[in-house]
Design an enzyme around this catalytic site. Structure first.
Site, PDB file in Angstrom:
ATOM      1  N   ASP A 132       0.851  -1.187   0.000  1.00  0.00           N
ATOM      2  CA  ASP A 132       0.000   0.000   0.000  1.00  0.00           C
ATOM      3  C   ASP A 132       0.886   1.235   0.000  1.00  0.00           C
ATOM      4  O   ASP A 132       1.769   1.381   0.845  1.00  0.00           O
ATOM      5  CB  ASP A 132      -0.895   0.000   1.245  1.00  0.00           C
ATOM      6  CG  ASP A 132      -1.774   1.228   1.334  1.00  0.00           C
ATOM      7  OD1 ASP A 132      -2.737   1.315   0.551  1.00  0.00           O
ATOM      8  OD2 ASP A 132      -1.492   2.100   2.183  1.00  0.00           O
TER       9      ASP A 132
ATOM     10  N   TYR B 176       3.148  10.223   0.765  1.00  0.00           N
ATOM     11  CA  TYR B 176       4.058   9.622   1.737  1.00  0.00           C
ATOM     12  C   TYR B 176       5.512   9.949   1.397  1.00  0.00           C
ATOM     13  O   TYR B 176       6.411   9.717   2.220  1.00  0.00           O
ATOM     14  CB  TYR B 176       3.902   8.098   1.780  1.00  0.00           C
ATOM     15  CG  TYR B 176       2.539   7.588   2.186  1.00  0.00           C
ATOM     16  CD1 TYR B 176       1.564   8.430   2.720  1.00  0.00           C
ATOM     17  CD2 TYR B 176       2.221   6.237   2.040  1.00  0.00           C
ATOM     18  CE1 TYR B 176       0.322   7.948   3.079  1.00  0.00           C
ATOM     19  CE2 TYR B 176       0.979   5.746   2.399  1.00  0.00           C
ATOM     20  CZ  TYR B 176       0.033   6.606   2.912  1.00  0.00           C
ATOM     21  OH  TYR B 176      -1.197   6.111   3.268  1.00  0.00           O
TER      22      TYR B 176
ATOM     23  N   LYS C 114      -2.748   6.101  -4.118  1.00  0.00           N
ATOM     24  CA  LYS C 114      -3.828   7.007  -3.716  1.00  0.00           C
ATOM     25  C   LYS C 114      -3.706   8.347  -4.419  1.00  0.00           C
ATOM     26  O   LYS C 114      -2.601   8.878  -4.572  1.00  0.00           O
ATOM     27  CB  LYS C 114      -3.806   7.209  -2.195  1.00  0.00           C
ATOM     28  CG  LYS C 114      -3.866   5.903  -1.408  1.00  0.00           C
ATOM     29  CD  LYS C 114      -3.797   6.149   0.083  1.00  0.00           C
ATOM     30  CE  LYS C 114      -3.680   4.844   0.834  1.00  0.00           C
ATOM     31  NZ  LYS C 114      -2.355   4.220   0.691  1.00  0.00           N
TER      32      LYS C 114
ATOM     33  N   HIS D   3      -7.772   9.516  -1.829  1.00  0.00           N
ATOM     34  CA  HIS D   3      -7.230   9.464  -0.473  1.00  0.00           C
ATOM     35  C   HIS D   3      -8.161  10.099   0.559  1.00  0.00           C
ATOM     36  O   HIS D   3      -8.308   9.593   1.672  1.00  0.00           O
ATOM     37  CB  HIS D   3      -5.862  10.169  -0.450  1.00  0.00           C
ATOM     38  CG  HIS D   3      -4.951   9.678   0.617  1.00  0.00           C
ATOM     39  ND1 HIS D   3      -3.588   9.761   0.529  1.00  0.00           N
ATOM     40  CD2 HIS D   3      -5.196   9.093   1.805  1.00  0.00           C
ATOM     41  CE1 HIS D   3      -3.031   9.255   1.616  1.00  0.00           C
ATOM     42  NE2 HIS D   3      -3.991   8.840   2.410  1.00  0.00           N
TER      43      HIS D   3
END
Length: 336
Positions: A54, A59, A88, A121
């Site tokens: 994932d 990030y 996402k 997201h």
């Protein structure tokens, strides 16, 4: 159509998605994986048996995920077809004309030609100005809106900007085009509440199914109503922070128990009964509820431990014992 659990194979049990593809029920998460450690964590996970990774462009580590996957594939340790990779769509890129740019940067970072699952997201396009797309290369950190980062801040108020003129239905329609083009196989949602999920599912012009809903979910925030709603709508519910995250920067309120799920006396007592650690017990509890999960660690021993949850079961009475832990406590309210 009732979701069916496929037989256990490498990567653990799988769930059939509404798109017709199958998804492993256990993923390695990469949120908050530190720079320089993410690639090693991904390699450790794949070698431990995980087949689901994932990721997300905000990030700021998808390039490390991609480097690890590329190394593993080139070495013959795994094939692309063995893997399930989820990414996402970030908040700055909700506008129809920005959605593709978001995924294209993700695919470049991941060194892939498609992702297996691509989810919105957050329901709200904030932080966002809506002026242009922003990706990891523009900075995954708060900055004045004029700088164009993924987290634009209003100079006058000091608050994050919000693109209030963009609605997630418009975003969903652009996501469907990405499926048509083969850039992603399944699409879904993250951090949406029940009303918002229903709005997408019931949208009369919707052409592709909502396959996944990823939300915070753990013994202190069991999301029973949302899990049941997703099952009824043939949506795979996926838990992030399945062990709770009350001791992170997002845990801004004290839990009703005075501790976090990993340290809860009831959880620890049950874990001891089964000869497992608290994390393994809570992850197994999710699986027995039919909930897929994303568990994050960069420690090889913990990564392996979190995957050792398939060859034992929690007794029905002990499953019911978790009911008393459902405090409705977690991160700040999400999804708008």
């Amino acid at each position: 159509r009732i979701m069916k659990f496929a037989s256990t194979v490498v990567g653990g049990p799988r769930v059939e998605l509404a798109s017709g593809y199958s998804m492993p029920m256990v993923a390695l998460g990469t949120w908050k994986s530190p720079p320089g450690e993410t690639a090693a964590a991904v390699k450790a996970a794949i070698r431990a048996g995980y087949r689901f990774i994932d990721a997300a462009n905000d990030y700021a580590n998808e390039h490390e995920v991609g480097a690890a996957l590329s190394d593993l594939i080139e070495a013959g340790e795994v094939t692309r077809e063995d893997l399930f990779v989820q990414a996402k769509l970030w908040n700055t890129n909700h506008r129809r004309e920005h959605v593709r740019a978001d995924l294209e940067q993700t695919l470049k970072d991941l060194r892939l030609s498609y992702v297996d699952s691509f989810v919105i997201h957050w329901a709200q396009a904030a932080p966002s100005t809506g002026e242009k797309p922003a990706t990891r290369l523009d900075g995954a950190y708060p900055a004045p809106a004029r700088d164009g980062s993924m987290f634009p801040v209003d100079d006058a108020t000091g608050f994050f900007c919000s693109d209030d003129s963009c609605h997630y239905i418009e975003t969903w329609e652009a996501m469907e085009t990405l499926v048509d083009e083969g850039l992603c196989r399944s699409i879904g949602l993250s951090n949406f509440n029940r009303r918002q999920v229903a709005e997408v599912v019931d949208h009369p012009a919707r052409r592709h199914p909502v396959c996944v809903l990823q939300c915070e979910c753990h013994p202190y925030l069991q999301q029973k109503d949302l899990v049941d709603f997703c099952a009824a709508r043939d949506i795979a519910f996926q838990a992030y922070s399945p062990l709770g995250s009350g001791d992170t920067h997002l845990g801004v309120t004290t839990s009703p128990s005075g501790t976090i799920p990993l340290k809860d006396p009831s959880v620890l007592a049950l874990a001891e009964k089964y000869g497992k650690n608290a994390g393994q017990l809570m992850l197994r509890w999710q699986l027995q509820r039919g909930v897929a999960l994303v568990s994050k660690s960069v420690r090889p021993d913990r990564i392996r431990s979190n995957f050792d949850i398939f060859d034992w079961e929690i007794a029905p009475d002990d499953m019911r014992a978790f009911d008393k832990l459902n405090y409705g406590w977690g991160h700040p309210p999400r999804g708008g």
